[in-house]
Structures are given as C-alpha cells and as structure tokens.
Design a protein around this motif. Structure first.
Motif, mmCIF file in Angstrom:
data_model
loop_
_atom_site.group_PDB
_atom_site.id
_atom_site.type_symbol
_atom_site.label_atom_id
_atom_site.label_comp_id
_atom_site.label_asym_id
_atom_site.label_seq_id
_atom_site.Cartn_x
_atom_site.Cartn_y
_atom_site.Cartn_z
ATOM 1 N N LYS A 1 55.368 46.597 56.791
ATOM 2 C CA LYS A 1 55.279 46.856 55.357
ATOM 3 C C LYS A 1 54.263 45.911 54.706
ATOM 4 O O LYS A 1 54.343 44.689 54.862
ATOM 5 C CB LYS A 1 56.659 46.681 54.720
ATOM 6 N N ILE A 2 53.313 46.497 53.988
ATOM 7 C CA ILE A 2 52.263 45.715 53.339
ATOM 8 C C ILE A 2 52.368 45.937 51.826
ATOM 9 O O ILE A 2 52.471 47.087 51.375
ATOM 10 C CB ILE A 2 50.846 46.203 53.786
ATOM 11 N N SER A 3 52.322 44.858 51.053
ATOM 12 C CA SER A 3 52.297 45.009 49.595
ATOM 13 C C SER A 3 50.942 44.557 49.072
ATOM 14 O O SER A 3 50.361 43.589 49.600
ATOM 15 C CB SER A 3 53.383 44.149 48.940
ATOM 16 N N ILE A 4 50.469 45.245 48.058
ATOM 17 C CA ILE A 4 49.178 44.895 47.470
ATOM 18 C C ILE A 4 49.374 44.667 45.981
ATOM 19 O O ILE A 4 49.963 45.504 45.290
ATOM 20 C CB ILE A 4 48.156 46.030 47.746
ATOM 21 N N ILE A 5 48.894 43.512 45.518
ATOM 22 C CA ILE A 5 49.040 43.170 44.099
ATOM 23 C C ILE A 5 47.721 43.493 43.404
ATOM 24 O O ILE A 5 46.683 42.930 43.744
ATOM 25 C CB ILE A 5 49.330 41.661 43.895
ATOM 26 N N GLY A 6 47.771 44.379 42.422
ATOM 27 C CA GLY A 6 46.558 44.812 41.712
ATOM 28 C C GLY A 6 46.106 46.155 42.265
ATOM 29 O O GLY A 6 45.893 46.284 43.480
ATOM 30 N N SER A 7 45.992 47.149 41.377
ATOM 31 C CA SER A 7 45.664 48.509 41.849
ATOM 32 C C SER A 7 44.299 48.952 41.333
ATOM 33 O O SER A 7 44.040 50.139 41.192
ATOM 34 C CB SER A 7 46.738 49.493 41.381
ATOM 35 N N GLY A 8 43.428 47.966 41.018
ATOM 36 C CA GLY A 8 42.098 48.290 40.471
ATOM 37 C C GLY A 8 41.131 48.735 41.558
ATOM 38 O O GLY A 8 41.537 49.285 42.591
ATOM 39 N N THR A 9 39.836 48.483 41.337
ATOM 40 C CA THR A 9 38.775 48.906 42.257
ATOM 41 C C THR A 9 39.146 48.608 43.712
ATOM 42 O O THR A 9 39.032 49.468 44.578
ATOM 43 C CB THR A 9 37.471 48.135 41.918
ATOM 44 N N MET A 10 39.605 47.396 43.994
ATOM 45 C CA MET A 10 39.847 46.995 45.382
ATOM 46 C C MET A 10 41.250 47.360 45.859
ATOM 47 O O MET A 10 41.419 47.834 46.983
ATOM 48 C CB MET A 10 39.649 45.480 45.529
ATOM 49 N N VAL B 1 53.143 51.129 52.436
ATOM 50 C CA VAL B 1 52.403 50.322 51.456
ATOM 51 C C VAL B 1 53.087 50.341 50.088
ATOM 52 O O VAL B 1 53.478 51.392 49.595
ATOM 53 C CB VAL B 1 50.959 50.883 51.296
ATOM 54 N N SER B 2 53.192 49.151 49.473
ATOM 55 C CA SER B 2 53.616 49.078 48.072
ATOM 56 C C SER B 2 52.415 48.637 47.253
ATOM 57 O O SER B 2 51.807 47.605 47.563
ATOM 58 C CB SER B 2 54.686 48.005 47.877
ATOM 59 N N LEU B 3 52.083 49.398 46.239
ATOM 60 C CA LEU B 3 50.970 49.025 45.365
ATOM 61 C C LEU B 3 51.562 48.607 44.025
ATOM 62 O O LEU B 3 52.304 49.366 43.399
ATOM 63 C CB LEU B 3 50.016 50.225 45.224
ATOM 64 N N ILE B 4 51.241 47.374 43.636
ATOM 65 C CA ILE B 4 51.907 46.781 42.466
ATOM 66 C C ILE B 4 50.869 46.415 41.401
ATOM 67 O O ILE B 4 49.841 45.801 41.717
ATOM 68 C CB ILE B 4 52.658 45.488 42.891
#
Ligand SMILES: NC(=O)c1ccc[n+]([C@@H]2O[C@H](COP(=O)([O-])OP(=O)(O)OC[C@H]3O[C@@H](n4cnc5c(N)ncnc54)[C@H](O)[C@@H]3O)[C@@H](O)[C@H]2O)c1
Length: 295
Positions: free
Chosen positions: A3-12, A27-30
């Motif tokens: 499980k991978i979480s990503i903080i910030g859902s902008g360009t990158m 994936v969790s996109l936060i």
C-alpha cells in the motif's frame, strides 16, 4: 510493499498515483483540496484514455487501475497501514516539515517516508521525524507516467536498507533510479533551473520574444521543448521556490530568481496549471498562444 500513500494530488501527485496503480499497488491519494482531488481523478482517467488510444492498455485494465486508487481529504485515514508514503505537496519547507511530523505520528513504525521535493534538504526533512533512517528523496520527473528517471536522494541518516528498498521499488515501477547526494536542487534542478531563469531574464531584458527564445533552444540546441514552455509546464511557482532554495543554500547570486519570474508568480501567472504563463492556455495546452503581455 503493497500500500502506497501519496500526499498532494497536483501535477506530480496524480502522475505518481497513476504509475503505482498501473503496476498493481493499492494507492491512497491525499490532498487538503477536494477540488484538486477531483481534478486529479479526471486527469488520471484522461491519461489512461490516451494509453488506450495508443493500444498500451485495454479499457478493462483502465477500470482495474482506477479501482486501485482511493481518494482522501484527510491524512489520518489515507496513510493508515501504508508501507510507503510519498509526499508531493507544495514546494515549501514549512509545509513539508509539518507534513513529515504528522506522518511520523500517523504511520506504522516500519513505513518509509519519501519526499518528491525538487530542492529541499532530505536530511532536514528527516529531522522532523523520529525515523530519519526511513526518510529518503524520491524525485520523479514531470510527466511521471512518461518520464523514466527517479533521482533517489539519501539524507545524512538514510539507512542502506531504505535506499535498497526504494531502488528496487523504482525498478518495479519500470523507472530508472539514480543515486544522488543531498544538496540544494540535487542534480536535475541544479542544472535545469539556472537555464530556465536565464531564459526568463533574456525575455525580461527584451533580448527576444517568447516564441523566439523557445525556437532558439528547440532548433539550435535540439531541446524537445523551449525553456519558457518548460517553465510553464513545471509551474512558475515551483521554479521560483526551487531557485529560492538554491539561492539561499549556495549563497550564490547565479541562482537568484529574476524579477519577471517573481512578478508573474505574484500575479498568479503560474503556467499551465493557472491557465496563463508565458503562453495562454485558456483554450487548452495544444492551442496555446503567446500571452498577450509579451506580444
Ligand atoms: N511540477 C514539476 O514539474 C515537478 C517535478 C518534480 C518534482 N516536483 C515537486 O513535487 C512537489 C509537488 O509539486 P507539484 O508541481 O505537483 O505542485 P502542485 O502545486 O501542482 O500540487 C501541490 C498539491 O499539494 C497540495 N497540498 C498542499 N499542502 C498540502 C498538505 N498539507 N496536505 C496535502 N496536500 C497538500 C495542494 O493542494 C496541491 O494540490 C513539489 O515538492 C515540487 O517541487 C515538481
């Protein structure tokens, strides 16, 4: 790593989420902005459609990939049970230190915390946590689903084990990881940003126009895109933040952001993401026109 979480859902952030989901990770996109989360969902879907058109993916695979991405407005729920968190929030040291402090208290002790920062010290970010051995830089390139490179930045305290896990993981994502030591701007932006700043200064001093400067670098230097379009593509706010970090970090005037860049950021002319930069994107990226003020 499941499980991978990503903080910030902008360009990158949305591009990083896309890549991990495509390789089978959950994936969790936060993001603190619900609007940006919605836009990220639309962008990932559009990018997957483009891959279907090119026969890289089937519609069924698109559905599967999207089903692996979960969207969260609150960090606490989004990072629960994550094996790796990749922070891709706004390029500001204060924001990043606050996020890492919070992540440290919310994530399980074994979790690795990575930053996609373009320029800020990984060693300093790591000190905001009680797990500096498990903090590392994972600097993806824009657009993430297409660009192969990941700069893997080890901080003063990053352990060999964390480094090896991240190198292997980058390869699983079908990327090419390159080891880089912790220094302002790392390698990519240390070389790129002075060139973009110089192109903007060349425009500021009216040496030539937007189209002309970009044409010189495309036809004269075989660059795939001109520096002013590239700056719009990256985001002028991101370029300014990176130059500021390098200017302060190296105490060298060659990294000082030029006035036109500062003025444009203050005027919310941030490039593609705000619809206006050196080019006007109000009619879409493909139909870009030179911004009126530069004609
Ligand atoms: N734009 C590029 O070409 C590029 C390339 C490589 C690395 N980077 C780096 O990636 C990071 C993100 O850049 P970007 O271009 O995607 O920025 P962006 O402005 O497009 O997106 C940043 C997102 O972070 C969100 N955010 C801000 N604070 C937050 C918080 N506390 N919690 C959750 N979300 C938060 C914002 O709402 C926004 O959606 C930066 O560190 C930047 O330097 C950018």
């Amino acid at each position: 790593m499941k499980k991978i979480s990503i903080i910030g859902s902008g360009t990158m952030g949305n591009g990083i989420a896309h890549c991990f989901a495509q390789e089978g990770f959950e994936v969790s996109l936060i993001d603190i902005s619900k609007e940006n989360l919605k836009n990220a969902e639309i962008k990932i879907s559009k990018n997957l459609d483009r891959m279907i058109k090119k026969d890289i993916l089937s519609p069924a695979q698109k559905k599967e990939i999207l089903s692996r991405i979960y969207f969260y407005n609150k960090m606490e729920r989004g990072v629960k049970n994550s094996d790796l968190v990749i922070e891709a929030a706004t390029e500001s040291k204060d924001i990043k230190l606050k996020i890492f402090k919070e992540l440290d208290s919310l994530c399980k002790p074994q979790a690795i915390l990575a930053s996609n920062t373009s320029s800020i010290s990984i060693s300093e970010i790591a000190l905001a946590t009680n797990r500096p051995k498990k903090v590392i830089g994972m600097h993806f390139m824009n657009p993430v689903p297409i660009m192969k490179l990941v700069e893997v930045i080890t901080g003063k305290n990053t352990s060999k084990e964390t480094f090896e896990v991240i190198m292997n993981l980058s390869e699983k994502l079908k990327k090419v990881p390159v080891l880089v030591n912790d220094a302002p701007g790392f390698v990519a932006n240390r070389i790129l940003m002075p060139m973009l700043n110089e192109a903007i200064l060349t425009l500021e001093q009216k040496v030539s126009g937007v189209n002309e400067i970009d044409t010189v670098m495309i036809l004269g230097m075989s660059h795939p895109m001109g520096p002013l379009f590239l700056a719009d593509f990256i985001g002028l706010d991101i370029c300014l933040s990176i130059l500021n970090v390098m200017h302060a970090g190296f105490k060298n005037e060659k990294y000082k952001p030029c006035k036109l860049l500062i003025d444009m950021v203050n005027n919310n002319e941030l490039g593609i993401k705000s619809g206006q930069g050196f080019y006007d994107y109000s009619k879409g990226v493909k139909n870009k026109k030179i911004a009126n003020r530069f004609l």
